[in-house]
Design a protein around this motif. Sequence first.
Motif, PDB file in Angstrom:
ATOM      1  N   THR A 182       0.811  -1.218   0.000  1.00  0.00           N
ATOM      2  CA  THR A 182       0.000   0.000   0.000  1.00  0.00           C
ATOM      3  C   THR A 182       0.846   1.270   0.000  1.00  0.00           C
ATOM      4  N   ILE A 227      -3.832   3.615  -0.930  1.00  0.00           N
ATOM      5  CA  ILE A 227      -3.384   4.972  -0.643  1.00  0.00           C
ATOM      6  C   ILE A 227      -3.040   5.615  -1.986  1.00  0.00           C
ATOM      7  N   GLN A 228      -3.457   6.851  -2.173  1.00  0.00           N
ATOM      8  CA  GLN A 228      -3.224   7.527  -3.449  1.00  0.00           C
ATOM      9  C   GLN A 228      -1.747   7.450  -3.840  1.00  0.00           C
TER      10      GLN A 228
END
Length: 241
Positions: A182, A227-228
């Motif tokens: 992530t 997560i961006q």
Amino acid sequence: MRSAREQRYGEEAGVRGAAGQEVAVSADGLPEWLDPVARAAGTIEPRQLSRFLPPESGGRQSAVLILFGHGPRGPELLLMERAGTLRSHAGQPSFPGGALDPQDGDPDGPGPVRAALREAQEETGLDPSGVQVFGVLPRLYIPVSGFVVTPVLGWWRRPSPVGAVDQAETARVFTVPVADLTDPAHRVTTRHPSGHTGPAFLVENALVWGFTAGVIDRILHYAGWEIQWDRDKQVPLDWRS
């Protein structure tokens, strides 16, 4: 979309695993952090996972085991790296798995779960009795190989030693912390010479891409763990990939 039979199977049925034990497909008793994955597995549609869906007929039925465990750095995922000498997908990280054998049973019933556990045992030495299967995702398709793949979700309730059983087939077996998957710093987009692009992960001295990365990417997204990250950060692939 999964058939009613597949949905009932995921909720109720049990199958006999690679070591002969009965394997129930159940989300009961999972650690709390896995609940979002189990919930997503119950509602996700094929098109939400991939644009490559199985043809109405044909294709080689297969299954992979997406096995979540808990290691020193928290939740983690089991992967393996194919041997560099193989003719197909050499050196590419993947989930354990392979084609269904006749003894695995009905591809529309217990076959994929049996195959996923059997292949994981054969490739990594995993003890399937320590795995709780908690979900079965919709079938997907790998056009380049013609495989129709059923992803099987598992919780490594009782971890067992793992490693490359056959070095001619598998270079190594390793786990990747979900925190690394992530982490935006480990996320890139791969670009194939054909022009195709897709998500990828730079983790554990490996580039995880292709089918495996695509499924991981969608699980992270629908579990709410994503997560961006910078999708413009690209890594080119060799033409032989």
